[in-house]
Design a protein around this motif. Structure first.
Motif, PDB file in Angstrom:
ATOM      1  N   VAL A   1      56.094 106.848  28.722  1.00 25.18           N
ATOM      2  CA  VAL A   1      56.839 105.581  29.242  1.00 25.18           C
ATOM      3  C   VAL A   1      56.922 104.640  29.024  1.00 25.18           C
ATOM      4  O   VAL A   1      55.250 104.257  27.741  1.00 25.18           O
ATOM      5  N   ASP A   2      57.637 103.654  29.388  1.00 29.29           N
ATOM      6  CA  ASP A   2      57.503 102.468  29.048  1.00 29.29           C
ATOM      7  C   ASP A   2      56.817 101.062  29.827  1.00 29.29           C
ATOM      8  O   ASP A   2      56.144 101.752  30.420  1.00 29.29           O
ATOM      9  N   ASP A   3      56.802  99.880  29.270  1.00 29.95           N
ATOM     10  CA  ASP A   3      56.034  98.559  29.738  1.00 29.95           C
ATOM     11  C   ASP A   3      56.212  98.890  31.123  1.00 29.95           C
ATOM     12  O   ASP A   3      55.659  97.642  32.311  1.00 29.95           O
ATOM     13  N   ASP A   4      57.407  98.907  31.264  1.00 31.72           N
ATOM     14  CA  ASP A   4      58.570  98.962  32.759  1.00 31.72           C
ATOM     15  C   ASP A   4      58.449  99.911  33.616  1.00 31.72           C
ATOM     16  O   ASP A   4      58.515 100.299  34.516  1.00 31.72           O
ATOM     17  N   GLY A   5      57.356 101.184  32.990  1.00 31.72           N
ATOM     18  CA  GLY A   5      57.221 102.102  33.775  1.00 31.72           C
ATOM     19  C   GLY A   5      58.325 103.381  33.811  1.00 31.72           C
ATOM     20  O   GLY A   5      58.069 104.375  34.669  1.00 31.72           O
ATOM     21  N   THR A   6      59.440 102.981  32.575  1.00 32.83           N
ATOM     22  CA  THR A   6      60.673 104.039  32.591  1.00 32.83           C
ATOM     23  C   THR A   6      59.987 105.107  31.465  1.00 32.83           C
ATOM     24  O   THR A   6      59.680 105.160  30.515  1.00 32.83           O
ATOM     25  N   ARG A   7      60.182 106.196  32.155  1.00 31.97           N
ATOM     26  CA  ARG A   7      59.574 107.456  31.282  1.00 31.97           C
ATOM     27  C   ARG A   7      61.049 107.847  30.627  1.00 31.97           C
ATOM     28  O   ARG A   7      61.935 107.712  30.268  1.00 31.97           O
ATOM     29  N   ILE A   8      61.002 108.216  29.564  1.00 31.73           N
ATOM     30  CA  ILE A   8      61.381 109.000  28.121  1.00 31.73           C
ATOM     31  C   ILE A   8      61.222 110.620  27.618  1.00 31.73           C
ATOM     32  O   ILE A   8      59.579 110.303  27.948  1.00 31.73           O
ATOM     33  N   GLU A   9      61.653 111.355  27.422  1.00 36.51           N
ATOM     34  CA  GLU A   9      61.138 112.583  27.066  1.00 36.51           C
ATOM     35  C   GLU A   9      61.269 112.524  25.431  1.00 36.51           C
ATOM     36  O   GLU A   9      62.514 111.992  24.493  1.00 36.51           O
ATOM     37  N   ILE A  10      60.261 112.516  24.328  1.00 37.29           N
ATOM     38  CA  ILE A  10      60.602 112.263  22.761  1.00 37.29           C
ATOM     39  C   ILE A  10      60.556 114.223  21.978  1.00 37.29           C
ATOM     40  O   ILE A  10      59.313 114.338  22.685  1.00 37.29           O
ATOM     41  N   LEU A  11      61.529 114.413  21.494  1.00 39.04           N
ATOM     42  CA  LEU A  11      61.762 115.651  20.768  1.00 39.04           C
ATOM     43  C   LEU A  11      61.542 115.537  19.853  1.00 39.04           C
ATOM     44  O   LEU A  11      62.443 115.004  18.629  1.00 39.04           O
ATOM     45  N   CYS A  12      60.610 115.913  19.050  1.00 34.62           N
ATOM     46  CA  CYS A  12      59.726 115.585  17.732  1.00 34.62           C
ATOM     47  C   CYS A  12      59.916 117.388  16.671  1.00 34.62           C
ATOM     48  O   CYS A  12      59.679 117.929  16.237  1.00 34.62           O
ATOM     49  N   PHE A  13      61.721 117.154  16.747  1.00 34.13           N
ATOM     50  CA  PHE A  13      62.058 118.293  16.116  1.00 34.13           C
ATOM     51  C   PHE A  13      62.083 118.108  14.777  1.00 34.13           C
ATOM     52  O   PHE A  13      61.445 117.875  13.800  1.00 34.13           O
ATOM     53  N   ASN A  14      61.213 119.328  14.314  1.00 35.69           N
ATOM     54  CA  ASN A  14      59.936 119.539  12.803  1.00 35.69           C
ATOM     55  C   ASN A  14      59.311 118.781  12.874  1.00 35.69           C
ATOM     56  O   ASN A  14      59.422 118.083  11.701  1.00 35.69           O
ATOM     57  N   ARG A  15      58.800 118.384  13.263  1.00 38.87           N
ATOM     58  CA  ARG A  15      57.284 116.986  13.594  1.00 38.87           C
ATOM     59  C   ARG A  15      56.637 117.365  14.299  1.00 38.87           C
ATOM     60  O   ARG A  15      55.781 116.913  15.250  1.00 38.87           O
ATOM     61  N   TYR A  16      55.741 119.041  14.496  1.00 35.91           N
ATOM     62  CA  TYR A  16      54.699 119.113  15.886  1.00 35.91           C
ATOM     63  C   TYR A  16      53.863 118.699  15.378  1.00 35.91           C
ATOM     64  O   TYR A  16      53.265 118.234  15.779  1.00 35.91           O
ATOM     65  N   PHE A  17      53.695 117.964  14.023  1.00 31.21           N
ATOM     66  CA  PHE A  17      52.153 117.207  13.665  1.00 31.21           C
ATOM     67  C   PHE A  17      51.825 116.422  14.878  1.00 31.21           C
ATOM     68  O   PHE A  17      50.497 116.110  14.414  1.00 31.21           O
ATOM     69  N   LEU A  18      52.652 115.978  14.898  1.00 33.09           N
ATOM     70  CA  LEU A  18      52.580 114.549  15.579  1.00 33.09           C
ATOM     71  C   LEU A  18      51.964 114.844  16.886  1.00 33.09           C
ATOM     72  O   LEU A  18      51.779 114.198  17.368  1.00 33.09           O
ATOM     73  N   LYS A  19      51.718 116.151  16.935  1.00 32.45           N
ATOM     74  CA  LYS A  19      50.540 116.582  17.903  1.00 32.45           C
ATOM     75  C   LYS A  19      49.459 115.762  18.385  1.00 32.45           C
ATOM     76  O   LYS A  19      48.501 115.879  19.097  1.00 32.45           O
ATOM     77  N   GLN A  20      48.803 115.810  17.237  1.00 28.98           N
ATOM     78  CA  GLN A  20      47.897 115.075  16.547  1.00 28.98           C
ATOM     79  C   GLN A  20      47.526 113.473  16.690  1.00 28.98           C
ATOM     80  O   GLN A  20      46.721 113.061  17.125  1.00 28.98           O
ATOM     81  N   GLN A  21      48.779 113.100  16.633  1.00 29.62           N
ATOM     82  CA  GLN A  21      48.819 111.709  16.196  1.00 29.62           C
ATOM     83  C   GLN A  21      48.915 111.288  18.157  1.00 29.62           C
ATOM     84  O   GLN A  21      48.605 110.276  18.163  1.00 29.62           O
ATOM     85  N   LEU A  22      49.137 111.989  18.680  1.00 30.01           N
ATOM     86  CA  LEU A  22      50.564 111.328  19.423  1.00 30.01           C
ATOM     87  C   LEU A  22      49.122 112.021  20.799  1.00 30.01           C
ATOM     88  O   LEU A  22      49.671 112.270  21.751  1.00 30.01           O
ATOM     89  N   MET A  23      48.059 111.589  20.936  1.00 31.57           N
ATOM     90  CA  MET A  23      47.832 112.074  22.177  1.00 31.57           C
ATOM     91  C   MET A  23      47.777 110.766  23.131  1.00 31.57           C
ATOM     92  O   MET A  23      48.022 110.533  23.726  1.00 31.57           O
ATOM     93  N   THR A  24      47.774 111.382  24.837  1.00 31.53           N
ATOM     94  CA  THR A  24      47.186 111.435  25.768  1.00 31.53           C
ATOM     95  C   THR A  24      46.730 110.134  26.354  1.00 31.53           C
ATOM     96  O   THR A  24      45.497 110.292  25.729  1.00 31.53           O
ATOM     97  N   GLY A  25      47.532 108.987  26.299  1.00 35.85           N
ATOM     98  CA  GLY A  25      46.783 107.844  26.847  1.00 35.85           C
ATOM     99  C   GLY A  25      47.164 106.776  25.486  1.00 35.85           C
ATOM    100  O   GLY A  25      46.211 105.668  25.736  1.00 35.85           O
TER     101      GLY A  25
END
Length: 677
Positions: free
Chosen positions: A83-107
């Motif tokens: 969600v951005d600072d306006d509160g608008t939601r977005i789905e980030i599709l990480c094709f071939n970038r599954y490694f981002l799961k370790q970086q994009l931690m909740t919160g």
């Protein structure tokens, strides 16, 4: 400037260096000279709700809400909800970038840049850059976008550019101090910096303009300095030149008179002439060539006239015989088909000097062809010959004057650049009494009207051409061909004598057909583009070009030039099919709107680029990094004027202000290759 290797830059290892080399980058200076292909304008933060079809880009801070994943063909794809600072939601599709799961931690919060789209009411993004800080993401900046290949990434390229700019700073100026203010240019240290990392798009534009102007100016100056200084003076016509003009049933145009005078003055100056004569279809270039040939012959020189095809060479020979033989000029004709005893006698007379003018094809530069005193070489349709072919002919004479002619007009500012070591004469005005050809665009619904209009011309005792893109049916049944349409037209116009002409016919047969056409024994020709150049039939008032969308602008203009060669009203019908491309529509629109070959050349330049128009790709000319000869014609003109001013005021670059140009001439010599045409 020191030639420091690109491998100095951080992150440039062996593989990256190899990939950069394929882009022409081997040194730090090459890196700063690599023009970004575009820019990412991230100056303003752009929230998710602002993304649209017209402008899908976003650049803002997001906070990670959750993770999920979906599978396809045994591959897991990470989906991050944020969600951005306006509160608008977005789905980030990480094709071939599954490694981002370790970086994009909740919160956690991140800055994202990319193009978002709305899908079933949900914003999604799959191509993006994501960084921890606003600075790392480039928010608030304009970032360069470079051409990439192999292992290269934008991050690698930007770091290399930043390092090169810092390492080479301050980058010295490449032009005299007064020129920066006079031409409203950036100084070069600033220009290179703002080319890569501008603060505004206006800065990027001015930086590119500065570097493009510099590139063009140094090229113009280099070539103009190598051109020998001429001591041109007024030159008088010879007796036979005057006699030819007296024998003509018409007067020359002002452009023809001016061009002939320019050529005559060049021929009488100490330095060998190199001149390009360009003019629109039917503007009278060949007559200027014959007139100036007389000037050379009367000065004791032999003349060679080279045409690209035997058909065209034979027609020139017929024309020259009619005009020049009555004046006592000995004319010979040679092609590859001239053999045996005839060839031996011809070569003997040429070597002994009893032949004044020889007209031919590429056979002119055969090894067995030698001259007693070749002093003037005329090359017709020069772009159809390769550089080596033209040079082979030039070697037949000692310091021979060269006139290259083209009926494919080139915008003057471009001609002065591509042919910078040549003088340029232009024929724009048409012979008196000529009426502009009326051009009609014809679709299938109007085909019957077109045939009726041509029939009316036959009733008036006029003649016509029907042009098709191929000789016979080669499996594409939707395309009309000359063989099939020849039979169709004989039924359409019964009793009207006609002939079929194309490239597979022997040259003798083609010449017989054209002779009969000129004598009006034939009323219309069904032809391929073999009639594109050199055919001059005054009573031909109609040309029908089928599948016109398949022809380029230059070819269409040349074909249309087969009519309108007298005071008779003439017509061109461009017949087109369905499913036209935007480019084809643009070409046909240009042909409909103008008969001016120079305007058509400008449009052709925009569509095809200068390399295709002028044939310069065969010579490796114009290694331009910043300038575009398609869109920078104003810079071309300005650069040439500055170069001409320098040559006039300080040819040797001896003044203190021009010391920088002496240095640049040495450093740029390897990059600037004068074109031999």
């Amino acid at each position: 400037m020191a030639m420091r290797r690109i491998t100095e830059a951080p992150g440039i290892g062996k593989k990256a260096a190899e990939d950069l080399s394929s882009l022409g980058v081997t040194t730090l200076h090459d890196m700063i000279s690599l023009r970004p292909r575009a820019y990412d304008d991230r100056r303003q933060e752009r929230r998710i709700r602002n993304a649209s079809i017209e402008d899908p880009s976003i650049s803002c801070r997001i906070t990670v809400l959750s993770h999920s994943e979906f599978s396809s063909k045994a591959r897991r794809t990470l989906k991050v909800m944020a969600v951005d600072d306006d509160g608008t939601r977005i789905e980030i599709l990480c094709f071939n970038r599954y490694f981002l799961k370790q970086q994009l931690m909740t919160g956690t919060s991140w800055y994202i840049y990319g193009k978002a789209m709305r899908n079933h009411g949900v914003y999604q993004i799959s191509s993006f850059e994501i960084k921890r800080t606003r600075e790392e993401a480039g928010i608030g900046r304009i970032l360069p976008v470079y051409p990439l290949t192999g292992s290269l990434t934008e991050k690698t390229m930007r770091r290399a550019a930043e390092y090169a700019l810092l390492s080479l700073s301050p980058i010295p100026d490449e032009l005299p101090a007064s020129m920066y203010e006079r031409e409203n240019l950036m100084h070069h240290d600033e220009a290179y910096r703002r080319l890569h990392f501008p603060r505004t798009m206006e800065e990027a534009k001015k930086a590119l303009s500065t570097l493009a102007f510099t590139e063009l100016f140094l090229m113009e100056l280099s070539v103009l300095r190598e051109r020998p200084e001429g001591n041109r003076k007024k030159s008088s016509m010879t007796g036979r030149e005057r006699k030819l003009l007296e024998n003509l049933p018409f007067t020359l145009t002002e452009d023809q008179i001016k061009a002939a005078a320019e050529i005559r003055e060049d021929m009488d100056s100490p330095a060998p002439m190199q001149r390009l004569l360009q003019g629109d279809v039917g503007s009278g270039k060949t007559l200027v060539a014959w007139l100036t040939a007389l000037h050379a012959i009367d000065k004791g020189k032999q003349v060679a006239f080279m045409a690209p095809t035997e058909l065209l060479a034979r027609q020139h020979a017929d024309g020259a015989a009619a005009l020049l033989s009555p004046l006592g000029i000995n004319i010979a004709f040679i092609t590859g088909s001239v053999k045996g005893e005839s060839r031996k006698l011809l070569l003997k007379s040429l070597k002994e000097g009893t032949t004044d003018l020889i007209i031919g094809t590429h056979a002119l530069f055969s090894e067995d062809v030698s001259f007693k005193n070749l002093g003037y070489a005329i090359i017709d349709e020069q772009h159809r010959f390769g550089v080596q072919q033209r040079e082979a002919l030039m070697r037949k004479g000692k310091n021979a004057d060269i006139l290259s002619m083209t009926a494919t007009p080139i915008p003057r500012s471009l001609a002065l650049t591509i042919f910078a070591d040549y003088s340029v004469s232009v024929l724009r005005t048409m012979p008196k009494g000529r009426i502009p050809v009326k051009t009609y665009l014809v679709n299938e619904e109007r085909r019957s009207e077109m045939y009726k209009s041509v029939g009316v011309e036959f009733q008036r005792n006029h003649q016509a051409y029907f042009v098709y893109p191929r000789i016979d049916d080669e499996g594409e049944g939707d395309l009309r061909d000359v063989t099939t349409m020849y039979e169709f037209l004989k039924e359409k116009y019964p009793g009207v004598p006609s002939a079929l002409i194309h490239s597979r016919l022997p040259d003798d047969e083609k010449m017989r057909i054209l002779h009969d056409f000129k004598e009006k024994k034939i009323r219309y020709l069904v032809a391929t583009s073999v009639i594109e150049v050199g055919i001059d039939i005054p009573d031909a008032t109609c040309i029908i070009i089928e599948h016109a969308e398949r022809f380029g602008l230059a070819a269409l203009h040349q074909l249309r030039g087969r009519v309108g060669r007298s005071t008779l009203a003439s017509y061109c019908f461009l017949v087109y099919g369905k499913g036209l491309t935007d480019e084809a529509k643009a070409r046909l629109k240009v042909m409909k709107e103008t008969n001016d070959g120079f305007q058509i050349a400008e449009k052709d330049l925009q569509i095809r680029g200068p390399g295709e128009m002028t044939g310069d790709r065969q010579s490796g000319f114009l290694h331009l990094r910043f300038a575009s000869l398609t869109s920078d014609l104003d810079l071309v003109e300005r650069a040439r004027k500055e170069a001409e001013r320098i040559i006039k005021e300080d040819r040797g670059l001896l003044e203190a202000e021009n010391a920088v140009l002496r240095r640049e001439m040495l450093e740029h010599k390897a990059l600037i290759q004068p074109r031999q045409i």
